[in-house]
Design a protein around this motif. Structure first.
Motif, PDB file in Angstrom:
ATOM      1  N   UNK A 141     113.744  17.954  11.285  1.00  0.00           N
ATOM      2  CA  UNK A 141     113.928  17.247  12.707  1.00  0.00           C
ATOM      3  C   UNK A 141     114.215  15.821  12.569  1.00  0.00           C
ATOM      4  N   UNK A 142     114.997  15.313  11.851  1.00  0.00           N
ATOM      5  CA  UNK A 142     115.237  14.029  11.609  1.00  0.00           C
ATOM      6  C   UNK A 142     116.686  13.559  11.376  1.00  0.00           C
ATOM      7  N   UNK A 143     117.117  12.452  12.047  1.00  0.00           N
ATOM      8  CA  UNK A 143     118.675  12.202  12.104  1.00  0.00           C
ATOM      9  C   UNK A 143     118.898  11.623  10.696  1.00  0.00           C
ATOM     10  N   UNK A 144     120.090  12.083  10.122  1.00  0.00           N
ATOM     11  CA  UNK A 144     120.531  11.715   8.847  1.00  0.00           C
ATOM     12  C   UNK A 144     121.064  10.055   9.183  1.00  0.00           C
ATOM     13  N   UNK A 145     120.671   9.274   8.271  1.00  0.00           N
ATOM     14  CA  UNK A 145     120.854   7.795   8.742  1.00  0.00           C
ATOM     15  C   UNK A 145     120.791   7.047   7.277  1.00  0.00           C
ATOM     16  N   UNK A 146     121.554   7.032   6.578  1.00  0.00           N
ATOM     17  CA  UNK A 146     121.778   6.292   5.109  1.00  0.00           C
ATOM     18  C   UNK A 146     121.823   4.955   5.358  1.00  0.00           C
ATOM     19  N   UNK A 165     123.456  17.431  18.360  1.00  0.00           N
ATOM     20  CA  UNK A 165     124.559  17.955  19.328  1.00  0.00           C
ATOM     21  C   UNK A 165     124.695  19.402  19.248  1.00  0.00           C
ATOM     22  N   UNK A 166     125.438  19.851  20.075  1.00  0.00           N
ATOM     23  CA  UNK A 166     125.921  21.187  20.264  1.00  0.00           C
ATOM     24  C   UNK A 166     126.717  21.555  19.170  1.00  0.00           C
ATOM     25  N   UNK A 167     126.867  23.114  19.021  1.00  0.00           N
ATOM     26  CA  UNK A 167     127.613  23.941  17.907  1.00  0.00           C
ATOM     27  C   UNK A 167     128.946  23.567  18.020  1.00  0.00           C
ATOM     28  N   UNK A 168     129.548  23.590  18.976  1.00  0.00           N
ATOM     29  CA  UNK A 168     130.996  23.268  19.191  1.00  0.00           C
ATOM     30  C   UNK A 168     131.477  21.872  18.694  1.00  0.00           C
ATOM     31  N   UNK A 169     130.526  20.886  18.843  1.00  0.00           N
ATOM     32  CA  UNK A 169     130.956  19.625  18.345  1.00  0.00           C
ATOM     33  C   UNK A 169     130.952  19.312  16.998  1.00  0.00           C
ATOM     34  N   UNK A 219     137.242  23.366  23.571  1.00  0.00           N
ATOM     35  CA  UNK A 219     137.474  23.747  24.872  1.00  0.00           C
ATOM     36  C   UNK A 219     136.349  25.079  25.111  1.00  0.00           C
ATOM     37  N   UNK A 220     136.241  25.480  24.240  1.00  0.00           N
ATOM     38  CA  UNK A 220     135.179  26.997  24.341  1.00  0.00           C
ATOM     39  C   UNK A 220     133.726  26.384  24.913  1.00  0.00           C
ATOM     40  N   UNK A 221     133.461  25.229  24.634  1.00  0.00           N
ATOM     41  CA  UNK A 221     132.376  24.522  24.878  1.00  0.00           C
ATOM     42  C   UNK A 221     131.994  24.760  26.552  1.00  0.00           C
ATOM     43  N   UNK A 222     133.288  24.462  27.197  1.00  0.00           N
ATOM     44  CA  UNK A 222     133.445  24.349  28.895  1.00  0.00           C
ATOM     45  C   UNK A 222     133.307  25.889  29.100  1.00  0.00           C
ATOM     46  N   UNK A 223     133.441  27.016  28.631  1.00  0.00           N
ATOM     47  CA  UNK A 223     133.333  28.445  28.792  1.00  0.00           C
ATOM     48  C   UNK A 223     131.711  28.913  28.444  1.00  0.00           C
ATOM     49  N   UNK A 224     130.963  28.122  27.840  1.00  0.00           N
ATOM     50  CA  UNK A 224     129.634  28.650  27.500  1.00  0.00           C
ATOM     51  C   UNK A 224     128.572  28.021  28.490  1.00  0.00           C
ATOM     52  N   UNK A 225     127.913  28.661  29.177  1.00  0.00           N
ATOM     53  CA  UNK A 225     126.853  28.103  30.195  1.00  0.00           C
ATOM     54  C   UNK A 225     125.496  27.578  29.348  1.00  0.00           C
ATOM     55  N   UNK A 226     125.352  27.929  28.121  1.00  0.00           N
ATOM     56  CA  UNK A 226     124.387  27.502  27.383  1.00  0.00           C
ATOM     57  C   UNK A 226     124.865  26.904  26.026  1.00  0.00           C
ATOM     58  N   UNK A 227     125.830  25.968  26.262  1.00  0.00           N
ATOM     59  CA  UNK A 227     126.551  25.242  25.299  1.00  0.00           C
ATOM     60  C   UNK A 227     125.711  24.395  24.639  1.00  0.00           C
ATOM     61  N   UNK A 228     124.555  23.691  25.263  1.00  0.00           N
ATOM     62  CA  UNK A 228     123.745  22.687  24.700  1.00  0.00           C
ATOM     63  C   UNK A 228     122.468  23.157  24.208  1.00  0.00           C
ATOM     64  N   UNK A 229     122.374  24.355  24.477  1.00  0.00           N
ATOM     65  CA  UNK A 229     120.824  24.916  23.877  1.00  0.00           C
ATOM     66  C   UNK A 229     120.958  25.005  22.482  1.00  0.00           C
ATOM     67  N   UNK A 230     120.157  24.393  21.666  1.00  0.00           N
ATOM     68  CA  UNK A 230     119.974  24.562  20.164  1.00  0.00           C
ATOM     69  C   UNK A 230     118.936  25.340  19.695  1.00  0.00           C
ATOM     70  N   UNK A 231     118.391  26.211  20.585  1.00  0.00           N
ATOM     71  CA  UNK A 231     117.409  27.178  19.874  1.00  0.00           C
ATOM     72  C   UNK A 231     118.146  27.852  18.873  1.00  0.00           C
TER      73      UNK A 231
END
Length: 456
Positions: free
Chosen positions: A434-439, A265-269, A158-170
């Motif tokens: 910078x590579x998705x983990x996919x075994x 994905x974002x930090x909250x997820x 739910x905290x995701x919804x309160x964060x205007x920069x929730x998806x920023x992964x810098x």
């Protein structure tokens, strides 16, 4: 018209039971095939060595040493950023200050802080000990869960919804989010517990965290109606937080953090996914099982000092004739350690002090007897590939019970510590890979021709 039968979403109906039998029938895989195709179940070999999946500077777990070119088991050691955990604990205890904030700085930033740096970091955490306006009312108080890990996951999502920069992964933004969550976590945990109890008819009290108190002190203060705690209680809880802060990159919840972070994905997820992993009884929930096992033992064993009676109880556990009939002695054994778990070794010294303060010497003596006896009983009853020893969960459950912490918060307290490690590993993954983990998984099903409905 036939009367519609009553239906519940929470009932296992005969139809569901039928489908479940199909699942069981068609999902089985011959265990010998895992050996044939050299699949490392649990991503570990028979000796407990893990499959190399990544690199990390954050922490290191050592349980073997080289002797004449051969790896042999040794007393376990845990290193945070290259520093032995035993030296770190000794350092902040001798300096007479709480360790959580100092060791969190070390794990996140890679170096031990000087006094000024620690002061700035402490102030940064303190100013973030707050939640959005009405968050307690609108999120935590509504539909509280009996499981605090679920409550925590929901609050963090739910905290995701309160964060205007929730998806920023810098890196700067993710660090901001991580510091927020580290600071907010004790409130989310304690308030969620109080909210659920309020729904059960108990008094509701919500205390704001104090700027003057450490993380451990705030947890105890916010949890207790009278806000009181002893110096030893706070010191031991602080130590528990430090010892649980990280444990290499390969533990289940930290590996989950790396896997989910790699998807972008974002930090909250990401933190919610790590919480879901830690919730499992094979991971973060283990200390609850230890406590429950000892509660059962204290009822069954009439004389806690009788070694023969205790031994019989342990043998019955392994033979699936006691407690939960799973054939396990909870708190014994670890995926990596085979001689000793350094966290348990550190804990044990202070557990004894707390037992004396709380008048629980007999209970502590029972734990100590089981710690010494269980490895021998297991060796007699089971084929084991490496040594068995008491792990950190063996004593942490006893500590939490002596601190009068409710069992519902045992795993959340683990999470309140481990969120620091998760944050450090998320930042490391973002910085380096910078590579998705996919075994890979080997498919076993034969290819088949489609059959039309009328021909089935």
């Amino acid at each position: 018209m036939d009367k519609k039968k009553e239906f519940s979403l929470f009932e296992v109906t005969p139809e569901i039971e039928h489908f479940a039998r199909l699942c069981d029938q068609n999902n089985g895989i011959d265990k010998e095939l895992y050996t044939k195709y050299e699949v490392k179940r649990g991503l570990r070999d028979l000796n407990g060595k893990g499959v190399l999946a990544g690199l990390t500077n954050i922490s290191d777990v050592c349980a073997k040493k080289l002797v004449d070119g051969v790896e042999v088991p040794c007393a376990g050691n845990l290193y945070y950023r290259g520093y032995n955990i035993k030296d770190l604990v000794k350092g902040f205890l001798e300096d007479k200050h709480f360790g959580f904030e100092e060791i969190a700085y070390l794990l996140l930033f890679g170096e031990l802080p000087n006094e000024k740096e620690l002061g700035v970091f402490h102030d940064t955490l303190v100013e973030r000990r707050t939640l959005p306006p009405t968050f307690v009312r609108d999120v935590i108080m509504k539909a509280p869960s009996r499981d605090m890990m679920i409550s925590l996951s929901r609050s963090i999502l739910n905290l995701y919804s309160y964060d205007d920069k929730a998806d920023d992964t810098t890196i700067p933004n993710v660090l901001r989010q991580c510091l927020n969550l580290i600071s907010e976590f004790p409130m989310l945990m304690v308030y969620g517990y109080h909210a659920y109890n309020y729904r059960l008819g108990e008094d509701l009290f919500i205390y704001a965290p104090s700027q003057e108190l450490s993380t451990a002190e705030n947890i105890l203060m916010m949890l207790r109606e009278d806000r009181k705690y002893t110096e030893l209680e706070a010191k031991i809880l602080d130590m528990a937080l430090v010892l649980h802060m990280d444990h290499g990159g390969g533990n289940n919840s930290t590996f989950t953090t790396h896997v989910v972070t790699s998807s972008g994905t974002d930090t909250y997820s990401t933190i919610a996914a790590a919480l879901a992993s830690l919730k499992g009884p094979k991971h973060g929930g283990a200390n609850i099982k230890v406590t429950q096992m000892f509660e059962d033992m204290k009822k069954v064993v009439k004389d806690w000092k009788d070694e023969d009676e205790v031994r019989r109880y342990l043998c019955n556990l392994l033979e699936k004739n006691g407690f939960d009939r799973k054939g396990l002695i909870y708190g014994m054994g670890h995926a990596i350690y085979s001689v000793s778990d350094p966290r348990a070794d550190i804990f044990k010294v202070f557990v004894k002090q707390l037992a004396q303060e709380k008048g629980c010497e007999e209970e502590y003596a029972l734990y100590e007897m089981v710690e010494n006896m269980a490895p021998k009983v297991i060796a007699e009853k089971r084929k084991i590939y490496k040594g068995v020893n008491a792990n950190v969960d063996f004593y942490s459950g006893l500590v939490y019970s002596m601190l009068d912490l409710p069992p519902a918060l045992y795993t959340p307290i683990f999470a309140a510590a481990r969120i620091v490690g998760w944050s450090a590993h998320r930042l490391e993954e973002l910085r380096n890979v910078d590579k998705i983990i996919r075994p890979a998984y080997k498919p076993l099903a034969e290819h088949r021709e489609y059959v039309r409905m009328e021909d089935r």
